[in-house]
Design a protein around this motif. Sequence first.
Motif, PDB file in Angstrom:
ATOM      1  N   THR A 129     -19.301   9.593  14.180  1.00 47.15           N
ATOM      2  CA  THR A 129     -19.276   9.420  15.623  1.00 47.15           C
ATOM      3  C   THR A 129     -19.668  10.714  16.302  1.00 47.15           C
ATOM      4  O   THR A 129     -19.115  11.775  16.021  1.00 47.15           O
ATOM      5  CB  THR A 129     -17.865   9.008  16.088  1.00 47.15           C
ATOM      6  OG1 THR A 129     -17.512   7.790  15.445  1.00 47.15           O
ATOM      7  CG2 THR A 129     -17.837   8.806  17.591  1.00 47.15           C
ATOM      8  N   ARG A 187     -15.255   1.242  17.174  1.00 46.77           N
ATOM      9  CA  ARG A 187     -16.081   0.338  17.982  1.00 46.77           C
ATOM     10  C   ARG A 187     -15.384  -0.090  19.270  1.00 46.77           C
ATOM     11  O   ARG A 187     -15.975  -0.021  20.342  1.00 46.77           O
ATOM     12  CB  ARG A 187     -16.465  -0.908  17.165  1.00 46.77           C
ATOM     13  CG  ARG A 187     -17.503  -0.636  16.096  1.00 46.77           C
ATOM     14  CD  ARG A 187     -18.854  -0.320  16.715  1.00 46.77           C
ATOM     15  NE  ARG A 187     -19.824   0.147  15.715  1.00 46.77           N
ATOM     16  CZ  ARG A 187     -20.107   1.417  15.505  1.00 46.77           C
ATOM     17  NH1 ARG A 187     -19.496   2.360  16.194  1.00 46.77           N
ATOM     18  NH2 ARG A 187     -21.007   1.769  14.596  1.00 46.77           N
ATOM     19  N   SER A 203     -21.208   0.299  20.378  1.00 46.09           N
ATOM     20  CA  SER A 203     -21.826  -0.459  19.300  1.00 46.09           C
ATOM     21  C   SER A 203     -22.797   0.417  18.520  1.00 46.09           C
ATOM     22  O   SER A 203     -23.133   1.521  18.936  1.00 46.09           O
ATOM     23  CB  SER A 203     -22.569  -1.670  19.870  1.00 46.09           C
ATOM     24  OG  SER A 203     -23.808  -1.276  20.443  1.00 46.09           O
ATOM     25  N   GLU A 204     -23.273  -0.118  17.395  1.00 50.54           N
ATOM     26  CA  GLU A 204     -24.313   0.562  16.636  1.00 50.54           C
ATOM     27  C   GLU A 204     -25.689   0.318  17.239  1.00 50.54           C
ATOM     28  O   GLU A 204     -26.640   1.025  16.948  1.00 50.54           O
ATOM     29  CB  GLU A 204     -24.298   0.084  15.178  1.00 50.54           C
ATOM     30  CG  GLU A 204     -23.114   0.572  14.390  1.00 50.54           C
ATOM     31  CD  GLU A 204     -23.200   0.136  12.934  1.00 50.54           C
ATOM     32  OE1 GLU A 204     -23.672  -0.993  12.695  1.00 50.54           O
ATOM     33  OE2 GLU A 204     -22.821   0.925  12.057  1.00 50.54           O
ATOM     34  N   SER A 212     -22.898   0.685  25.025  1.00 53.87           N
ATOM     35  CA  SER A 212     -21.559   1.239  25.234  1.00 53.87           C
ATOM     36  C   SER A 212     -21.049   0.740  26.573  1.00 53.87           C
ATOM     37  O   SER A 212     -21.829   0.456  27.487  1.00 53.87           O
ATOM     38  CB  SER A 212     -21.568   2.768  25.195  1.00 53.87           C
ATOM     39  OG  SER A 212     -22.391   3.298  26.225  1.00 53.87           O
TER      40      SER A 212
END
Length: 901
Positions: A73, A693, A731-732, A736
């Motif tokens: 992160t 997440r 999220s990936e 956001s």
Amino acid sequence: MTDTRHEDRTGQDRTGQDRTGQDRTGQDSLYYVLSAAIGFAFPSIVFAVDDQTQSETTRVEELDTVFVQGRRTDISSTVLPTRPPLSVYGTETTVLDTPRSVSQISAEQLAEDSIRSSDDLVKYAPGITRGGGQNAGIAPQFRGQGSEVFQDGQRRYSVRHPANFNAYEGADVVAGPSSVIFGSVTGSGGYINYLTKKPDFTQRRTLFSTQLGTWIPDGESRESTRFTLDHTGPINDNLAYRFSVTRQRDEDYYFNVENNFDAFYGAVAWQDDRLRIDFNVAYDDYFDWNITHGWNRPHQKLVDNGKYYAGRATPVIQNGTTLWSPVFASGAADSAVLGWVRRERNSEGKYPVVAGSFTTANPNRADSPGTVRGYVYDPTLGGNGLASISPQKSQRAEDKNTARRVTSQLRIAYDFSPNIKLVNSSLYLKSRDVTDATGTFQSQSKDSILDNRFEFHAKGEWNLGGVKFGDESNTGLIYRSEHNRSLSANNSFWMINAYDLNLDSSTKYPGHLLGLTGRNPAGGNGAWIGTPGVPQYSNTYGWLNLPAMYPAGGGLYAESVASYTSESKWITKTVFTQHNLRFGEHLGLNAGASRSWVDAEIENPFPLPGASKRKDRDNFRLYSVQFSPYVKPTDNSTVYFTYDRSLAINTGGFANGLSWGSGAYANRLDPLAFESKSELYELGVKIDVIPDRLFFSLSAFDQARDLSPDQWNNIARLRVKGLESTVRFQSEGGVSAGLNLTRLSAYNEWTSQVGFAPRGFVPDNATVFSDNLGAFVVNGVPLLNGDLPSGRFDVVTLPKYTLSGFVDYRHPSGIGVELSGWWTSSWYLNLSKTVKIPNEFNLDLALSYRPPVRDPKWNVILRVLNLTNELNFVGGLSMQTNTFLQPMPGRSVLAQFNYKF
């Protein structure tokens, strides 16, 4: 592959030696000695002992090495609360396991978002209330109360100045009183801890950022620029540096409001395996800026239709025991006075004209001067009436504020072992502030702080009956020396509602309003006062008594005998201890206490010739306690309860100084100001719904706080109950989002109805506003609105519900879109509830582009603030006497460009 050593998270061998090969036994002995000493000083809470010294030093385990692949992160840009909030306990406890309402602002948000004032912080955290900022400061309103500003865990002042984040790269936002490790603190609503920019030991990097604006499609555009250069890098393996410079030249949305400053910041850091030394220094020169007053004469039609009652206000002038008003030919500012009429109070508390009292003789003669006691507004006077007004209307060009700050911090942290750390932190702040508004609100303030903290951190674990117990503690001492010198004048600011904002802004001062002819030879915006204490001649109203203020240097004026003119010094010595206890894997208790001893003194720095000396000195004791049990139903959830109780100082006036008492405490330190009790009950839950997440929190609280004593030594007690909730998603796939919900119900258990317009602005030629707060009784005539009852009142300017949040999407092509906004339910502007603000909302849109590469070197952002051009409002002041209605900026467009190299 196996390894016969067992390492803990710090990389230390569990065999009794660290990686340098040094024996650790002596250090553990030191642990026992220090733990025993501090446990003796605080017998109610004792330190735990790490069981690794009892059993694991004689045991060697063989563990398979396991390689784990996970997601990393980026804490500089993530919207998830990933940083340990060190400003709560000073420990590495996670946000999940911290039993308080905590939110975080990332480095990217602080650097790239449009944060113009503390009102804009509502995007990042629940509990924040818009309003009261007056374009100044970065200390938001929390839970309807004042707040504090911390820098790297040390309290500084939340004094007025434009928003400036040159020295910062993140912030922790904490609702409710600060932890016991800071002792007793004035602002119990909450606090924001700004994190200074730290040197980078890994690489050299530079960021150049520029912001350009402001295009206002629906009004008059303004010129605004801001440039920042931020550079950091290592000198060698142990030494690194960083510096940052910001230059801002900003014409605010509002006319005649500037936000100009130059900011300089530098930092160096030295570290080895055990020792870390951080030093930083900042110099901020806010050489030209303004506070905002917004619209006066607030009325429901002004809110609903943007229609302002323009024209001339009629003064109510006392002569002897009789109240008189002039009769104007029209509502024009220069219209002639045709005669005079008497006014008398009726059963409704209004002051209508007495029938048949007209006379052409001016009652205000040299041998019998009059005193302005307030104003009324006559809507039937020719030229008076409703008119349009621009939301950009605000200040006079002649008004100017300045502020200078020098701030320095030194932090030394030494790890004796993985379980023992000593930290010493020193903060020095020196500031000088000058306020000059409408020629009546003038203040010169000098502040200095020296704050030194010594902290002993210890961690321990042991097994009892198969149950694992742990304690992470922070115990220490604080020495804090504070000095404030304030020369202030404010005794004529009460006229604020009498000015017609649709006239030339230069007329917004008493000299023009009263038609005064004299000038004080000292000059400046307050020279209209003439010779202080001597009746002055008005071409319009005859001879008038004016509240006295005297030249105080630099073209400014001050009152000699006023609660806010003082020089105060106080030294606070605090001892504290905080213990975060764990019982097994699912139960915990965080408990702490502090005790403070205050040595305070005050004197008058501005005595008049021949006046008696005013000086006092006394000692006081303060305390704070916190108790927070919690349960962890799962590893990713926490349910907690927090109780906090403290006794603190209410600093006041127009700076962070001590004030004079009144009544029985006249010419003394007011002991009631050192007896402000704060109490908090909070119940909450936090869940990492999807680790890395999705994060969720919900808290309910009941909080009470004693406010500053008023002029009659009455203390209003504020009671606030509410709910706060936050959701954060990352999220990936480049999405956001954040959502904050606040519900507040607040009232003062007791408060008095005084202010600039206690009955509100009522255009009926009888309801008095701008009641003269400077004189409660003149020749037997009391304050004209002094009959209003005191008692319990709901807190005004505070919406019951606030919803805020943002959604950010970054496409793989590099294009990004963010939509952020807030919504508030209706609220009242004043205690009389004559003005109600309906439900409001605001949306901001940001379009961005950054090259779609692994490490983009540049990005560009285009922001549209107030996308739908809503006419929104905040209260111009947070106090209950508020009568300022501040329109929020309309649709505005800004551009920002960032380049890294």
